[in-house]
Design an enzyme around this catalytic site. Sequence first.
Site, PDB file in Angstrom:
ATOM      1  N   LEU A 112       0.841  -1.187   0.000  1.00  0.00           N
ATOM      2  CA  LEU A 112       0.000   0.000   0.000  1.00  0.00           C
ATOM      3  C   LEU A 112       0.883   1.247   0.000  1.00  0.00           C
ATOM      4  O   LEU A 112       1.724   1.416   0.864  1.00  0.00           O
ATOM      5  CB  LEU A 112      -0.881  -0.024   1.258  1.00  0.00           C
ATOM      6  N   ALA A 113       0.671   2.094  -1.000  1.00  0.00           N
ATOM      7  CA  ALA A 113       1.540   3.262  -1.138  1.00  0.00           C
ATOM      8  C   ALA A 113       1.182   4.320  -0.108  1.00  0.00           C
ATOM      9  O   ALA A 113       0.023   4.547   0.188  1.00  0.00           O
ATOM     10  CB  ALA A 113       1.412   3.825  -2.532  1.00  0.00           C
ATOM     11  N   LYS A 114       2.229   4.943   0.455  1.00  0.00           N
ATOM     12  CA  LYS A 114       1.984   6.013   1.421  1.00  0.00           C
ATOM     13  C   LYS A 114       1.556   7.269   0.690  1.00  0.00           C
ATOM     14  O   LYS A 114       0.692   7.990   1.102  1.00  0.00           O
ATOM     15  CB  LYS A 114       3.261   6.313   2.215  1.00  0.00           C
ATOM     16  N   ARG A 115       2.200   7.499  -0.390  1.00  0.00           N
ATOM     17  CA  ARG A 115       1.856   8.686  -1.162  1.00  0.00           C
ATOM     18  C   ARG A 115       0.937   8.268  -2.300  1.00  0.00           C
ATOM     19  O   ARG A 115       0.919   7.113  -2.702  1.00  0.00           O
ATOM     20  CB  ARG A 115       3.122   9.333  -1.726  1.00  0.00           C
TER      21      ARG A 115
END
Length: 496
Positions: A253-256
């Site tokens: 899951l991407a933080k940005r």
Amino acid sequence: MKIRTRYAPSPTGRMHVGNLRSALYEFLIARHEGGDFILRIEDTDQERFVEGATEIIYRTLEKVGLTHNEGPDKDGGYGPYVQSERMKTGIYMQYARELIEKGEAYYCFCDKERLASLKTEVVEGKEITVYDKHCLSLSREEVEANLTAGKPFVIRQNNPKEGTTTFHDELYGDITVENGEMDDMILIKSDGYPTYNFANVVDDHTMNITHVVRGNEYLSSSPKYTRLYEAFGWEPPKYVHLPLVTDENHKKLAKRGGSTSFEDLIEQGFLAEAVVNFIALLGWSPEDNREIFTLEELIEAFDYRRISKSPAVYDIVKLRWMNGEYLKAMDFDRFYEMAEPYLKAALLPDDSRKEQGVCFGEAELKKIAAMVKTRIEVFPDITEMVDFFSELPEYDTAMYTHKKMKTTAESSLEVLREVLPVLEAQEQYDNDSLYGILAKYVEEKGCKNGYVMWPVRTAVSGKQTTPAGATEIMEVLGKEESLRRIRRGIELLENA
Ligand code: GLU
């Protein structure tokens, strides 16, 4: 021994669901055992520091009910609780010197040019310089002379090149690495700040932390922690590394980019308590298959030994479902208070409707709120569900044909023409009375309910699906608007 857990965020922006999960699990471990939950702000990485991020941390923890027992705003005798303030007390330097005395660390004066000439290695996709222990051979006098001359320095951990180091994780078990693979990591940087890895160990020890919960991206650096604990002769806390959170495609899951912070979810209309419930189940499951938990119930049920090692899927469909369950169970007054802005935006867009004769007051808004309460998953769903109340949409007369209801355009036209005079004569426009007269008509005609209700509902809503039946909708619309819509239906069917 009293359980003491800590949430140690770096103030780098909004709170990502992965971070909130660590905070939640730390909180649950502490509360389950009657221990303390501590908040520590790790702001030693000045480059990543974001103004206002500390306030977001406070706000988020408060909103989800993760009350800390100790923290920057609540002294419990282990302060300061902000690393930049701890640094000013000299604590990190003092412990680094202790390691130097023990031969477990050393000053390094190598400049950029020398470091650039050293061999590099790719570790986890990142190119790192493998330090060659050059400065370890400096004599005490040489070190003193350099320090007196004000030569810039860092302090490095002195890792043995032989043997192995074993790190224990509560979920992953023992992890053993060859010492030769571990770099002499920097403990104190040239700006005097401790590195994250060093400050973390010193603080966890000096704050008497018993359990550390964090994302498994830290698992690989953990053997270096063991080395530090051994060097100091300290007992390490219990470590619990959490499984990765992935998206539906099983990618990290991407933080940005993605909307994966707590604040994003709140802005999308999710309830704080539903988000907490959802996050609790990202990698943890209770003994039964239960899915809905209040925070109190989580405290009761939580056992970190039941955390899974396999990646947890961040399933937004599940979160939406869960949020819908919370809305269904919610007390009506609270629901109305939260739904009101959405209802008003959808139903009272401007004054133009007053000319059409439709004007909703609080009583109508409350009736509509009651209709949608059990049907929406998040508040923004309201808009599309209720907008037909304020304005009859353009619709296709094909909608009058319904196989199961046995209706056609012709049958619908006949029904609407026949009920119109009855509805014109009716004075009381409440659901019960309206339902009563339509039911009477159904009986006289000797047909099925749907044969009449379907065309009437289609005419008054212009929609395939509505949050309530024909007569409930008419009660809200009132006599004038209901009749206008039925006449419009007749007109459309006549011209079809
Ligand atoms: N400051 C670290 C972070 O925000 C904390 C990691 C840990 O809990 O040890 O990711």
